[in-house]
Design a protein around this motif. Structure first.
Motif, PDB file in Angstrom:
ATOM      1  N   SER A 250       0.755  -1.104  -0.037  1.00  0.00           N
ATOM      2  CA  SER A 250      -0.095  -0.176  -0.021  1.00  0.00           C
ATOM      3  C   SER A 250       0.826   1.228   0.082  1.00  0.00           C
ATOM      4  O   SER A 250       0.399   2.203  -0.606  1.00  0.00           O
ATOM      5  CB  SER A 250      -0.952  -0.164   1.168  1.00  0.00           C
ATOM      6  N   SER A 251       1.922   1.417   0.943  1.00  0.00           N
ATOM      7  CA  SER A 251       2.836   2.426   0.732  1.00  0.00           C
ATOM      8  C   SER A 251       3.466   2.649  -0.568  1.00  0.00           C
ATOM      9  O   SER A 251       3.866   3.785  -0.975  1.00  0.00           O
ATOM     10  CB  SER A 251       3.971   2.268   2.006  1.00  0.00           C
ATOM     11  N   GLU A 252       3.919   1.520  -1.242  1.00  0.00           N
ATOM     12  CA  GLU A 252       4.442   1.611  -2.482  1.00  0.00           C
ATOM     13  C   GLU A 252       3.581   2.173  -3.467  1.00  0.00           C
ATOM     14  O   GLU A 252       4.014   2.819  -4.728  1.00  0.00           O
ATOM     15  CB  GLU A 252       5.122   0.037  -2.819  1.00  0.00           C
ATOM     16  N   ILE A 253       2.210   1.720  -3.536  1.00  0.00           N
ATOM     17  CA  ILE A 253       1.214   2.302  -4.332  1.00  0.00           C
ATOM     18  C   ILE A 253       1.406   3.739  -4.224  1.00  0.00           C
ATOM     19  O   ILE A 253       1.375   4.639  -5.196  1.00  0.00           O
ATOM     20  CB  ILE A 253      -0.235   1.488  -3.928  1.00  0.00           C
ATOM     21  N   SER A 254       1.379   4.247  -3.105  1.00  0.00           N
ATOM     22  CA  SER A 254       1.388   5.622  -2.687  1.00  0.00           C
ATOM     23  C   SER A 254       2.361   6.209  -3.492  1.00  0.00           C
ATOM     24  O   SER A 254       2.081   7.405  -4.355  1.00  0.00           O
ATOM     25  CB  SER A 254       1.051   6.008  -1.255  1.00  0.00           C
ATOM     26  N   ALA A 255       3.434   5.649  -3.365  1.00  0.00           N
ATOM     27  CA  ALA A 255       4.698   6.299  -3.771  1.00  0.00           C
ATOM     28  C   ALA A 255       4.590   6.237  -5.478  1.00  0.00           C
ATOM     29  O   ALA A 255       4.926   7.334  -5.885  1.00  0.00           O
ATOM     30  CB  ALA A 255       5.946   5.846  -3.297  1.00  0.00           C
ATOM     31  N   LYS A 256       4.517   5.057  -5.860  1.00  0.00           N
ATOM     32  CA  LYS A 256       4.710   4.858  -7.151  1.00  0.00           C
ATOM     33  C   LYS A 256       3.457   5.520  -8.200  1.00  0.00           C
ATOM     34  O   LYS A 256       3.771   6.123  -9.233  1.00  0.00           O
ATOM     35  CB  LYS A 256       4.389   3.291  -7.617  1.00  0.00           C
ATOM     36  N   PHE A 257       2.346   5.663  -7.683  1.00  0.00           N
ATOM     37  CA  PHE A 257       1.151   6.213  -8.259  1.00  0.00           C
ATOM     38  C   PHE A 257       0.671   7.555  -8.048  1.00  0.00           C
ATOM     39  O   PHE A 257      -0.296   8.109  -8.323  1.00  0.00           O
ATOM     40  CB  PHE A 257       0.032   4.999  -8.566  1.00  0.00           C
ATOM     41  N   GLN A 258       1.480   7.951  -6.925  1.00  0.00           N
ATOM     42  CA  GLN A 258       1.037   9.401  -6.493  1.00  0.00           C
ATOM     43  C   GLN A 258      -0.174   9.508  -5.949  1.00  0.00           C
ATOM     44  O   GLN A 258      -0.921  10.532  -6.296  1.00  0.00           O
ATOM     45  CB  GLN A 258       1.398  10.423  -7.411  1.00  0.00           C
ATOM     46  N   VAL A 259      -0.665   8.564  -5.032  1.00  0.00           N
ATOM     47  CA  VAL A 259      -2.185   8.872  -4.547  1.00  0.00           C
ATOM     48  C   VAL A 259      -1.680   8.663  -3.028  1.00  0.00           C
ATOM     49  O   VAL A 259      -0.952   8.007  -2.461  1.00  0.00           O
ATOM     50  CB  VAL A 259      -3.019   7.718  -5.040  1.00  0.00           C
ATOM     51  N   PHE A 260      -2.568   9.450  -2.277  1.00  0.00           N
ATOM     52  CA  PHE A 260      -2.574   9.357  -0.935  1.00  0.00           C
ATOM     53  C   PHE A 260      -3.361   8.106  -0.230  1.00  0.00           C
ATOM     54  O   PHE A 260      -4.391   7.715  -0.942  1.00  0.00           O
ATOM     55  CB  PHE A 260      -3.374  10.666  -0.397  1.00  0.00           C
ATOM     56  N   HIS A 261      -2.735   7.378   0.395  1.00  0.00           N
ATOM     57  CA  HIS A 261      -3.319   6.156   1.204  1.00  0.00           C
ATOM     58  C   HIS A 261      -4.668   6.340   1.884  1.00  0.00           C
ATOM     59  O   HIS A 261      -4.680   7.409   2.745  1.00  0.00           O
ATOM     60  CB  HIS A 261      -2.391   5.720   2.000  1.00  0.00           C
ATOM     61  N   GLU A 262      -5.519   5.570   1.474  1.00  0.00           N
ATOM     62  CA  GLU A 262      -6.837   5.550   2.140  1.00  0.00           C
ATOM     63  C   GLU A 262      -7.281   4.037   2.222  1.00  0.00           C
ATOM     64  O   GLU A 262      -6.990   3.256   1.421  1.00  0.00           O
ATOM     65  CB  GLU A 262      -8.020   6.619   1.406  1.00  0.00           C
TER      66      GLU A 262
END
Length: 130
Positions: A88-100
């Motif tokens: 989830s943290s990597e998704i936020s970084a890679k795709f530039q979306v805030f974690h929710e």
């Protein structure tokens, strides 16, 4: 009696069974590169779900009930947040979306074209994005 049967759920008419969704489990950070690459030819979608959260459970059930796109149109990934917070943290970084959580993310051509969380999650958005 027909109306009472319908009201109280005793209607014996066969209802069309809904097919299980073509979920692919997201279990490694490496899969994110594969998703980004695959998104140039086919829409990719990730549903981030917290298995201990009642709201997340309600949203995923609603998502599954309203999903109407085929596996030919979209690759659908499921992320268990409790077991894979690193992804989830990597998704936020890679795709530039805030974690929710819960969160639904749609990716095309390596970029996020839609993301939503909680009650704003609606699989019908895929109708316009595939």
């Amino acid at each position: 009696m027909g109306i009472l049967n319908k009201i109280f759920g005793a209607d014996k008419e066969a209802k069309e069974e809904k097919q299980a969704l073509p979920w692919q489990e997201l279990t490694s950070v490496k899969q994110l590169n594969d998703i980004a690459k695959a998104s140039s030819g086919k829409t990719q979608a990730i549903f981030k779900h917290s298995t201990r959260c009642g709201i997340s459970r309600m949203v995923i059930k609603q998502f599954e009930n309203n999903f109407n796109v085929t596996g030919d149109d979209v690759d659908l990934y499921y992320l268990d947040l409790l077991n894979h917070r690193d992804i989830s943290s990597e998704i936020s970084a890679k795709f530039q979306v805030f974690h929710e959580s819960p969160q639904f993310i749609v990716i095309k051509n390596g970029k996020v074209v839609h993301h939503a969380s909680h009650g704003a999650i609606n699989p019908r958005v895929l109708d316009q994005l595939v």
